[in-house]
Design an enzyme around this catalytic site. Structure first.
Site, mmCIF file in Angstrom:
data_model
loop_
_atom_site.group_PDB
_atom_site.id
_atom_site.type_symbol
_atom_site.label_atom_id
_atom_site.label_comp_id
_atom_site.label_asym_id
_atom_site.label_seq_id
_atom_site.Cartn_x
_atom_site.Cartn_y
_atom_site.Cartn_z
ATOM 1 N N HIS A 73 3.877 -10.025 2.630
ATOM 2 C CA HIS A 73 4.402 -11.360 2.330
ATOM 3 C C HIS A 73 4.523 -11.482 0.813
ATOM 4 C CE1 HIS A 73 0.371 -12.725 1.198
ATOM 5 N NE2 HIS A 73 -0.092 -12.271 2.350
ATOM 6 N N HIS A 124 1.759 -10.163 -1.610
ATOM 7 C CA HIS A 124 1.771 -8.723 -1.907
ATOM 8 C C HIS A 124 2.942 -8.396 -2.834
ATOM 9 C CE1 HIS A 124 0.132 -9.043 2.287
ATOM 10 N NE2 HIS A 124 -0.874 -8.505 1.638
ATOM 11 N N CYS A 147 -18.208 -9.284 6.855
ATOM 12 C CA CYS A 147 -16.938 -9.974 7.116
ATOM 13 C C CYS A 147 -15.876 -8.899 7.332
ATOM 14 C CB CYS A 147 -16.543 -10.878 5.949
ATOM 15 S SG CYS A 147 -14.867 -11.518 6.164
ATOM 16 N N CYS A 179 -12.758 -9.234 4.978
ATOM 17 C CA CYS A 179 -12.946 -8.680 3.629
ATOM 18 C C CYS A 179 -13.327 -7.214 3.700
ATOM 19 C CB CYS A 179 -14.066 -9.387 2.882
ATOM 20 S SG CYS A 179 -13.754 -11.092 2.482
ATOM 21 N N CYS A 201 -16.917 -17.076 5.816
ATOM 22 C CA CYS A 201 -16.325 -16.445 4.650
ATOM 23 C C CYS A 201 -15.253 -17.393 4.118
ATOM 24 C CB CYS A 201 -15.686 -15.105 5.050
ATOM 25 S SG CYS A 201 -14.458 -14.560 3.846
ATOM 26 N N HIS A 224 -11.588 -16.038 4.677
ATOM 27 C CA HIS A 224 -11.049 -15.794 6.023
ATOM 28 C C HIS A 224 -11.412 -16.874 7.036
ATOM 29 C CE1 HIS A 224 -10.692 -11.860 4.059
ATOM 30 N NE2 HIS A 224 -9.568 -11.828 4.738
ATOM 31 N N LYS A 254 -4.534 -20.476 0.263
ATOM 32 C CA LYS A 254 -3.990 -19.185 -0.136
ATOM 33 C C LYS A 254 -3.000 -18.722 0.925
ATOM 34 C CE LYS A 254 -5.500 -14.415 -0.600
ATOM 35 N NZ LYS A 254 -6.478 -13.454 -0.138
ATOM 36 N N LYS A 292 -1.991 -13.445 5.407
ATOM 37 C CA LYS A 292 -1.510 -13.070 6.733
ATOM 38 C C LYS A 292 -2.417 -13.612 7.824
ATOM 39 C CE LYS A 292 -3.113 -8.651 5.084
ATOM 40 N NZ LYS A 292 -2.675 -7.427 4.511
HETATM 41 O O1 ME8 Z 1 -7.503 -6.312 -0.219
HETATM 42 N N1 ME8 Z 1 -1.531 -14.564 -3.787
HETATM 43 O O2 ME8 Z 1 -5.600 -5.475 0.800
HETATM 44 P P1 ME8 Z 1 -4.780 -6.806 1.136
HETATM 45 C C1 ME8 Z 1 -1.541 -13.556 -4.664
HETATM 46 N N2 ME8 Z 1 -6.730 -3.150 1.068
HETATM 47 N N3 ME8 Z 1 -1.723 -12.268 -4.320
HETATM 48 C C2 ME8 Z 1 -1.913 -11.991 -3.036
HETATM 49 C C3 ME8 Z 1 -1.926 -13.001 -2.051
HETATM 50 C C4 ME8 Z 1 -1.725 -14.349 -2.475
HETATM 51 N N4 ME8 Z 1 -1.686 -15.379 -1.642
HETATM 52 N N5 ME8 Z 1 -2.124 -12.423 -0.865
HETATM 53 C C5 ME8 Z 1 -2.230 -11.081 -1.082
HETATM 54 C C6 ME8 Z 1 -6.848 -5.393 0.251
HETATM 55 N N6 ME8 Z 1 -2.102 -10.816 -2.396
HETATM 56 C C7 ME8 Z 1 -7.371 -3.981 0.141
HETATM 57 C C8 ME8 Z 1 -7.171 -3.493 -1.277
HETATM 58 S S1 ME8 Z 1 -7.367 -1.600 -3.157
HETATM 59 C C9 ME8 Z 1 -8.233 -0.207 -3.352
HETATM 60 C C10 ME8 Z 1 -7.697 -2.107 -1.523
HETATM 61 C C11 ME8 Z 1 -2.101 -9.477 -3.010
HETATM 62 O O3 ME8 Z 1 -3.670 -6.379 2.004
HETATM 63 C C12 ME8 Z 1 -3.089 -9.392 -4.165
HETATM 64 O O4 ME8 Z 1 -2.744 -8.290 -4.950
HETATM 65 O O5 ME8 Z 1 -5.682 -7.878 1.605
HETATM 66 C C13 ME8 Z 1 -4.383 -9.109 -3.450
HETATM 67 O O6 ME8 Z 1 -5.397 -8.603 -4.299
HETATM 68 C C14 ME8 Z 1 -3.920 -8.111 -2.430
HETATM 69 O O7 ME8 Z 1 -2.600 -8.561 -2.060
HETATM 70 C C15 ME8 Z 1 -4.806 -8.001 -1.207
HETATM 71 O O8 ME8 Z 1 -4.141 -7.187 -0.268
#
Ligand code: ME8
Length: 662
Positions: free
Chosen positions: A18, A21, A126, A129, A143, A146, A297, A300
């Site tokens: 979304h 990301h 969690c 997370c 959490c 979430h 926030k 997904k």
């Molecule tokens: O945490 N606003 O993956 P994830 C801004 N796999 N940025 C956002 C956002 C929002 N509402 N939603 C998502 C993970 N992001 C782990 C990471 S790294 C070694 C492992 C972006 O799919 C932002 O960059 O939950 C956030 O840190 C990331 O997506 C979390 O992606």
């Protein structure tokens, strides 16, 4: 020349991308383009995080194997970035052999050095997370990210001696004030490190979870997903490019880009892991805030997201993602949260891109077309005081621009560029080239004025090119500025005043950023809104399109309908049925019922429905459909033509499957 290695988080593949990301990935892309423009050596990595409980759970719910799930969703991430034209140098998947081997190598190394031991874990976890939590982190027992209570776990596992590195880490943060930026996140980490740092549980027994990388020293366990995922940053560099070792070349210049949700894992787990593995620390972490949808926030798991490709299509004529990229940097002060709504996007687009940049360009170019045969004039030597003022302003903006990017002050950089455009616009208004055009004797003045106007646009387009690469390249090509923006020409030369080439023939003037009629917003946004997406759902107070009410019924008539609370256990698409989703709905009976619901358009990612409570017409006669038996109906909203998206009704409160709704 400096060197930088930008990384984004690798995203979980439990759902499709979304615009949250997209933001971090666009941020990396923009920074890469900026550094190239400056002539630096830059590398950009993104990818997907594919192991762990969350992925295994989603795959099980969807009735597919984890491998099938991760292959499909990782492909969607990679394909989305490609389609949008992001310039990543690599795309790492944690299920790839190259990554798995590296993780095992590091685990063995840390084990051999004595920093991994066997013990028992008891505490809260969690799954959202994918980490253990302390009671103090919970809000109302849940959490905060979430909105789910973590589960209690107690099991034997391997542990990493994270606590051993606490003081070293504190020292490093204190000695390097800009290692974590912005400062308030640095302070947050230091505050967290005031309490003793626990060791980190880094394995999961296969009796509970098999979807992960085997521990090299005990194959009854798989690696904890964060110990696996964080290692993607160096594992991706374990290759050569043009005969040069990427790790050696880029690792010391690593700059992580993340949102604040994963600060702790990146600023605490990760550096201590590196210390234990004997690897140099990364150079910097830049932490941004959240894109919010309303007050929450965009996430997904909360089902309130905007999809990049849907957005791109919706505003295709207006630059699609390019314009969204502009909005991202215009709207979010780095480190703080920002709200996304379609209304705000359209407002910013219209004021800055349609009326600002786009309008100045088409205004000046149209006059040049009409009066100078569309040829870029060349009258530098006649510049007067007014032009010098514009030139001076432009020079200052160009000079300050790199620092704003270095400091991640993107919104300030944009503000300055907007000021430059406003100065150009004011100059054109004052000089009134349309009046000069009427007088043949004023031809030189006309040329001077048009040159100045076009030069302002050229400079603005160069400065905005990391943010809107495709649109700016179009503008620059139109102006005859076709020199590459990849560092082969020094930035100072490209962005010097007066580099606009005289004699170039301007092409047809078409609006670069056509205005978006706000009325269209009313028509489009709610109709295509995804669940919880801004602009979705709310009807206008004086609707003319309501259906006439149906004939009155008695309470006895209504009583014939057996409405029940159902919990969606599985949700997926139905091949060959454009409108349907196949749901498995738990009504507290011996097994869930299969129900086909015409709500597919509202749920591009059906997994967001899983776990939600819906209202089911439980005594509707089962209907044999082409795809199978439908045993009931899920209540959903739709307009009179069934053209709007339907949204299933959800039930709040503490109701269980099978409870009656009246
Ligand atoms: O945490 N606003 O993956 P994830 C801004 N796999 N940025 C956002 C956002 C929002 N509402 N939603 C998502 C993970 N992001 C782990 C990471 S790294 C070694 C492992 C972006 O799919 C932002 O960059 O939950 C956030 O840190 C990331 O997506 C979390 O992606």
């Amino acid at each position: 020349m400096s060197r930088v290695y930008f990384t984004t988080p690798i995203y979980y593949v439990n759902a499709e991308p979304h615009i949250g990301h997209l933001y971090t990935t666009v941020l990396a892309d923009t920074l890469k383009r900026f550094h190239k423009l400056m002539g630096d050596d830059v590398y950009f990595l993104t990818g997907t995080d594919e192991h762990g409980e969350k992925i295994a759970e989603v795959a099980a719910r969807q009735g597919i194997t984890p491998q099938e799930l991760v292959d499909r969703v990782s492909g969607v991430f990679e394909g989305t970035w490609k389609q949008i034209g992001l310039d990543n140098d690599d795309f790492i998947r944690t299920t790839s052999v190259r990554h798995k081997q590296y993780v095992q190598e590091i685990l063995q190394r840390v084990k051999d050095s004595g920093d991994i031991y066997f013990g028992e874990y008891k505490g809260l976890y969690c799954v959202g997370c994918e980490r253990h939590m302390n009671l103090s982190e919970l809000v109302d027992g849940k959490c905060p990210d979430h909105q789910v209570a973590p589960k209690e776990v107690k099991e034997e596992n391997y542990f990493f001696r994270m606590g051993k590195y606490q003081q070293l880490l504190v020292d490093h943060i204190e000695k390097n004030p800009t290692w974590i930026r912005p400062e308030r996140f640095r302070n947050e980490v230091l505050a967290f490190l005031k309490a003793p740092l626990d060791d980190l549980c880094i394995s999961r027994p296969k009796t509970r979870l098999t979807w992960g990388i085997d521990l090299p020293f005990d194959d009854r366990f798989v690696t904890y997903v964060w110990f696996d995922a964080l290692l993607n940053y160096p594992s991706a560099l374990k290759r050569t490019k043009d005969g040069r070792d990427l790790f050696e070349r880029y690792w010391p210049h690593c700059n992580h880009l993340i949102a604040k949700d994963i600060l702790k894992t990146h600023a605490i787990y990760w550096p201590t892991m590196l210390m234990a593995a004997g690897l140099p620390l990364f150079k910097q972490i830049d932490v941004h805030g959240y894109w919010l949808s309303g007050e929450t926030k965009m996430a997904k798991s909360l089902g309130n997201v905007v999809r990049p490709l849907a957005f791109d299509k919706r505003f295709e004529k207006e630059g699609g993602i390019e314009s969204l990229r502009y909005f991202f940097f215009r709207e979010m002060k780095f480190g703080q949260d920002a709200g996304f709504t379609y209304e705000l996007f359209v407002e910013r687009y219209n004021s800055d891109l349609a009326n600002g940049l786009g309008n100045l360009l088409s205004r000046v170019a149209s006059i040049a077309k009409k009066n100078l045969g569309g040829v870029v004039p060349g009258r530098r030597h006649t510049f007067g005081e007014r032009e010098s003022k514009v030139e001076e302003f432009a020079r200052e903006v160009v000079e300050r621009y790199p620092a704003y990017f270095e400091e991640r002050q993107f919104h300030t950089a944009i503000e300055e560029i907007r000021k430059l455009l406003a100065v150009g616009d004011g100059y054109i208004n004052d000089q009134e080239p349309w009046r000069l055009a009427r007088d043949e004797a004023k031809r030189t003045d006309l040329e001077r004025v048009l040159y100045t106007g076009l030069e302002v646009v050229r400079l603005a387009a160069i400065l905005l090119s990391p943010i809107m690469p495709r649109k700016c390249a179009e503008i620059l090509a139109f102006l005859g500025e076709t020199r590459p923006l990849d560092g082969s020409i020094p930035f100072a030369e490209l962005a010097a005043w007066g580099e606009l080439r005289a004699g170039h023939g301007l092409g047809e003037v078409i609006p670069t950023f056509p205005r978006i009629d706000e009325k269209r917003l009313k028509d489009i946004a709610p109709a295509n809104a995804e669940p919880g997406e801004p602009g979705g759902g709310a009807g206008s107070p004086t609707r003319q399109d309501l259906k006439p009410p149906k004939p009155e019924i008695t309470i006895d008539d209504f009583g014939k309908i057996d409405l029940r609370v159902g919990v969606v256990r599985a949700a997926g698409e139905v091949e060959g049925a454009r409108k349907l989703l196949r749901l498995e709905v738990d009504l507290g009976e011996s097994k869930p019922r299969q129900i086909f619901a015409g709500i597919r358009a509202a749920y591009p990612d059906p997994s967001v429905l899983v776990g939600r409570r819906v209202v089911v017409v439980a005594n509707l006669k089962p209907r044999q459909m082409k795809f199978g038996l439908s045993q009931g109906m899920v209540l959903a909203g739709h307009d009179e033509n069934d053209t709007r998206l339907g949204t299933a009704m959800f039930v709040d409160g503490d109701l269980k499957p099978g409870d009656a709704v009246t």
